[in-house]
Design a protein around this motif. Structure first.
Motif, PDB file in Angstrom:
ATOM      1  N   PRO A 124      -4.917   4.335   5.962  1.00 56.04           N
ATOM      2  CA  PRO A 124      -5.331   3.544   4.790  1.00 56.04           C
ATOM      3  C   PRO A 124      -5.596   2.074   5.123  1.00 56.04           C
ATOM      4  O   PRO A 124      -6.542   1.479   4.600  1.00 56.04           O
ATOM      5  CB  PRO A 124      -4.152   3.696   3.822  1.00 56.04           C
ATOM      6  CG  PRO A 124      -3.510   4.972   4.216  1.00 56.04           C
ATOM      7  CD  PRO A 124      -3.665   5.053   5.690  1.00 56.04           C
ATOM      8  N   VAL A 125      -4.742   1.476   5.985  1.00 56.03           N
ATOM      9  CA  VAL A 125      -4.976   0.080   6.365  1.00 56.03           C
ATOM     10  C   VAL A 125      -6.290  -0.048   7.122  1.00 56.03           C
ATOM     11  O   VAL A 125      -7.062  -1.004   6.908  1.00 56.03           O
ATOM     12  CB  VAL A 125      -3.796  -0.448   7.203  1.00 56.03           C
ATOM     13  CG1 VAL A 125      -4.125  -1.810   7.801  1.00 56.03           C
ATOM     14  CG2 VAL A 125      -2.541  -0.546   6.359  1.00 56.03           C
ATOM     15  N   VAL A 177      -2.106  -6.562   2.023  1.00 62.21           N
ATOM     16  CA  VAL A 177      -1.771  -5.196   2.439  1.00 62.21           C
ATOM     17  C   VAL A 177      -1.350  -5.176   3.906  1.00 62.21           C
ATOM     18  O   VAL A 177      -0.382  -4.499   4.281  1.00 62.21           O
ATOM     19  CB  VAL A 177      -2.969  -4.264   2.201  1.00 62.21           C
ATOM     20  CG1 VAL A 177      -2.731  -2.908   2.853  1.00 62.21           C
ATOM     21  CG2 VAL A 177      -3.205  -4.089   0.710  1.00 62.21           C
ATOM     22  N   ALA A 178      -2.062  -5.917   4.746  1.00 65.62           N
ATOM     23  CA  ALA A 178      -1.731  -5.931   6.173  1.00 65.62           C
ATOM     24  C   ALA A 178      -0.349  -6.515   6.408  1.00 65.62           C
ATOM     25  O   ALA A 178       0.434  -5.993   7.220  1.00 65.62           O
ATOM     26  CB  ALA A 178      -2.783  -6.732   6.938  1.00 65.62           C
ATOM     27  N   VAL A 179       0.004  -7.593   5.697  1.00 69.04           N
ATOM     28  CA  VAL A 179       1.321  -8.209   5.868  1.00 69.04           C
ATOM     29  C   VAL A 179       2.420  -7.267   5.387  1.00 69.04           C
ATOM     30  O   VAL A 179       3.433  -7.058   6.063  1.00 69.04           O
ATOM     31  CB  VAL A 179       1.387  -9.553   5.115  1.00 69.04           C
ATOM     32  CG1 VAL A 179       2.819 -10.082   5.092  1.00 69.04           C
ATOM     33  CG2 VAL A 179       0.463 -10.564   5.771  1.00 69.04           C
ATOM     34  N   ALA A 180       2.221  -6.669   4.198  1.00 66.58           N
ATOM     35  CA  ALA A 180       3.242  -5.769   3.656  1.00 66.58           C
ATOM     36  C   ALA A 180       3.402  -4.528   4.521  1.00 66.58           C
ATOM     37  O   ALA A 180       4.535  -4.089   4.799  1.00 66.58           O
ATOM     38  CB  ALA A 180       2.872  -5.377   2.220  1.00 66.58           C
ATOM     39  N   ALA A 181       2.288  -3.940   4.958  1.00 65.38           N
ATOM     40  CA  ALA A 181       2.370  -2.740   5.796  1.00 65.38           C
ATOM     41  C   ALA A 181       3.019  -3.063   7.147  1.00 65.38           C
ATOM     42  O   ALA A 181       3.783  -2.256   7.689  1.00 65.38           O
ATOM     43  CB  ALA A 181       0.979  -2.148   6.005  1.00 65.38           C
ATOM     44  N   GLY A 182       2.750  -4.249   7.690  1.00 66.83           N
ATOM     45  CA  GLY A 182       3.374  -4.638   8.953  1.00 66.83           C
ATOM     46  C   GLY A 182       4.876  -4.766   8.828  1.00 66.83           C
ATOM     47  O   GLY A 182       5.632  -4.319   9.706  1.00 66.83           O
TER      48      GLY A 182
END
Length: 410
Positions: A124-125, A177-182
């Motif tokens: 998804p990312v 999204v990238a920060v939260a997923a990381g």
């Protein structure tokens, strides 16, 4: 307001944000490669392509999780890309992510869960990384008055200038999204790739060994330097009062030899400390206790021994220090009481190791605090989470008793 804005923008200035982003993008590589092999994957429309990329690698990842080295590779990659800061041995140990290969089926199951989670988050990312910038471009073209349509995105059939206000929105969503997923993947790595119970035990044993070895070296250094200083003071005082040149020469020679030996001991101890102490393989353990008892018998003592339990299965630190404690107790018997009858009991139970040495009290017992032997015995017991006591009992015998728990290391 400025504080809140800086808190929001701070992740964008950190390198780990982008290494974590890269870690998520890598997760879609396997699905992309399999998509080229699987006919028709990239002829699909819309989000169907990304669905294929998320589904195709699942059997391959489950099979890869069975390979022990895969866990090591994933651990190294997670440490490098997900954890901020230096990546030296100490920092890697503190990261909470193991780089050891799988040793059990539980390790393989955790590795499989990690690979599937990487796929579920990474695809998804990756999709958003491709689609959201295109959406920003579409808004920019719409603001310029052009009708646009990108594959997988809704068409803009009524362009207008106000679409320019929406251009930053897709990029902001992508960064969030990238920060939260990381952050999610960094936390999941510690959970799924963290050290197993066996690995934690090995680390604890190694740390215990280092503490015990450093303590032993400190005791040896104390004895050596203390002995050298004692000899030096006594010889110097005697030479000063003797008034004999020959005696003074002999005293100076003794001081020189003693000082040289002390320096040798000091250099050896410091070298071992700098090398972080070599592996203690070859040192005696309680399974070799019979050899220790025979040496006491050879010195003239009558030794009655009772050994019970799985001595060979004891953890290394407990077994090695237990041997030293029994050795110290027997040495004290021979030094202070002479060749007397001695009773030795070594019992390995389910949760503790019991050590006991008894002997008749000498006619003129030395004071308990006369040396470091009993103190060192107690220190060894405390380092292993146990306790040791020494003194006369109600039967008029001298008794040394130690109890070392096994649950702390098992």
């Amino acid at each position: 307001m400025s504080f809140s804005l800086s808190a929001v923008l701070r992740p964008l200035t950190r390198a780990v944000t982008y290494t974590r982003w890269l870690h998520q993008l890598i997760a879609s590589v396997a699905g992309t490669l399999l998509g080229f092999v699987h006919g028709g994957t990239f002829r699909s429309t819309g989000m169907e392509v990304w669905l294929w990329i998320a589904v195709l690698p699942v059997p391959v990842l489950l099979a890869a999780a069975l390979i022990p080295a895969v866990r090591r590779v994933e651990g190294l990659q997670a440490q490098l890309l997900l954890i901020p800061g230096p990546h030296g041995p100490e920092e890697q140990a503190a990261a909470g992510i193991s780089t050891a290969p799988s040793r059990s089926w539980r390790d393989r199951a955790r590795t499989a869960g990690w690979l599937l989670l990487r796929l579920a988050v990474g695809v998804p990312v990756s999709a958003l990384t491709v689609q959201l910038p295109l959406m920003g471009v579409a808004f920019l073209q719409g603001a310029a008055g052009h009708r646009t349509h990108f594959r997988g995105l809704p068409a803009i059939d009524a362009p207008h200038w106000w679409y320019a206000l929406l251009v930053p929105l897709p990029l902001a969503v992508l960064l969030a999204v990238a920060v939260a997923a990381g952050s999610l993947m960094a936390a999941a790595a510690r959970l799924l790739l963290g050290p197993s119970a066996a690995e934690r035990l090995a680390v604890l044993e190694a740390r215990t060994e280092r503490i015990l070895e450093h303590n032993r070296l400190a005791q040896e250094l104390h004895d050596s330097i203390g002995h050298a200083l004692t000899v030096t003071v006594l010889q110097a005082g005697a030479a000063r009062t003797a008034g004999s040149p020959d005696f003074t020469d002999r005293a100076l020679a003794a001081i020189e030899e003693t000082g040289r030996q002390a320096l040798t001991d000091l250099e050896r101890a410091l070298r071992l400390l700098r090398e972080d102490v070599p592996h203690p393989a070859g040192r005696p353990v309680l399974a070799d206790a019979e050899r220790l008892l025979e040496s006491a018998r050879a010195a003239g003592a009558t030794v009655r021994a009772e050994l019970s339990g799985p001595l060979a299965a004891l953890p290394g630190p407990v077994s090695r220090e237990g041997y030293r404690m029994v050795q110290e107790a027997l040495t004290n018997v021979l030094r202070h009481a002479g060749p007397v009858p001695v009773s030795v009991r070594i019992a390995a139970g389910a949760d503790a190791l019991e050590l006991e040495v008894r002997n008749p009290m000498p006619a003129a017992p030395a004071p308990v605090a006369a040396g470091r032997g009993l103190r060192g015995l107690r220190e060894r017991a405390v380092l292993l989470g146990g306790e040791a006591v020494a003194g006369p009992d109600e039967d008029g015998e001298w008794r040394v008793h130690a109890r070392l728990p096994l649950a702390r290391l098992g």
